[in-house]
Design an enzyme around this catalytic site. Structure first.
Site: not given
Ligand code: APR
Length: 239
Positions: A97, A100, A115, A142, A144, A183
């Site tokens: 997801q 970067d 994404h 762009c 264009c 998450s």
């Molecule tokens: N190692 C593993 N997990 C970790 C670490 C780590 N060092 N540090 C934090 N986390 C966990 C957190 O506990 C959290 O549950 O990573 C998770 C990050 O969750 P989000 O910030 O919600 O990221 P993500 O699930 O990738 O979000 C999904 O939301 O806003 C949109 O498009 C954006 O792709 C993104 C999508």
């Protein structure tokens, strides 16, 4: 916590499903939780088409800042293990997801970016893709004359159906599915572990804040990606 080492040769198709937590130890902020991007910024002002239509410069400033910060972030040992695995074994796929590009910087090639990517811009009008790997965007418009927008999926944007189909196909074939640092709040990606579990894959979750989702008979490692992944695959640790 007992860590059971994984022999990748035992599996035909391993999917690593990664979210922002995978890059957290590189210094890239996650989205949710304390210090998360959505704590500091309102996505309605910087990460949706409406925001871009009403103030493109502000939205581009936000993404340019995110891109420039990545220049001080580097892949960690966990990223390198995934890249090393792909070199030695077939059937390794990363479904991420993250926008970067950190997996690719570590050397992974077989990466499905659900994404999009912060390293590309897309013309609003003619769809032309402009790759931009600079700290400051080379151009914001762009040829264009229309605005270039980040080639990423914002809130409310449709997902790319071709990319989603590729992800579905590989996830349904997985016999091992390892979810790292997400998450599970954003759909449809949040449903991927269940799709893999329903097809019989072994499910592992790595997340320091993981809750036990024993309904999928998970193995849950409440630990950080950069620490845990090298322990799961010690033969691929390049440190
Ligand atoms: N190692 C593993 N997990 C970790 C670490 C780590 N060092 N540090 C934090 N986390 C966990 C957190 O506990 C959290 O549950 O990573 C998770 C990050 O969750 P989000 O910030 O919600 O990221 P993500 O699930 O990738 O979000 C999904 O939301 O806003 C949109 O498009 C954006 O792709 C993104 C999508």
């Amino acid at each position: 916590m007992k860590i059971i080492q994984i022999d990748p040769a035992q599996y035909a198709n391993i999917v690593f499903f990664t979210g922002a937590g995978m890059s957290a130890e590189c210094g890239v902020p996650t989205y949710r939780g304390s210090g998360g991007i959505w704590d500091k910024y309102n996505w309605e002002e910087v990460a949706c088409q409406n925001a871009f239509d009403s103030n493109p410069q502000k939205v581009l400033d936000f993404h340019e800042l995110r891109q420039s910060l990545l220049f001080n972030c580097y892949p960690h040992a966990g990223h390198r293990v995934l890249a090393a695995l792909e070199q030695k074994h077939s059937g390794i796929t990363i479904v991420t997801q993250n926008i970067d590009g950190m997996h690719q910087r570590a050397g992974s090639v077989n990466v499905i970016e659900l994404h999009g990517s912060l390293w590309r811009l897309r013309c609003q009008l003619d769809g032309r893709i402009v790759s931009d790997t600079n700290a400051k965007f080379k151009k914001r418009k762009c040829e264009c004359g229309a605005w270039l927008r980040p080639d990423i999926i914002w809130f409310g944007d449709p997902l790319d159906s071709g990319i989603m189909n590729r992800a579905h196909t590989i996830i349904e074939k997985a016999d091992l599915f390892i979810s790292i640092g997400t998450s599970g709040m954003v759909w449809p990606a949040a449903g991927f572990p269940k799709i893999a579990a329903d097809k019989g894959a072994k499910i592992i979750e790595i997340n320091p804040d993981a809750i036990d989702r024993s309904k999928y008979q998970h193995t849950v490692y409440p630990d950080k990606a950069g620490t845990l992944i090298p322990k799961l695959f010690p033969n691929f640790n390049t440190n």
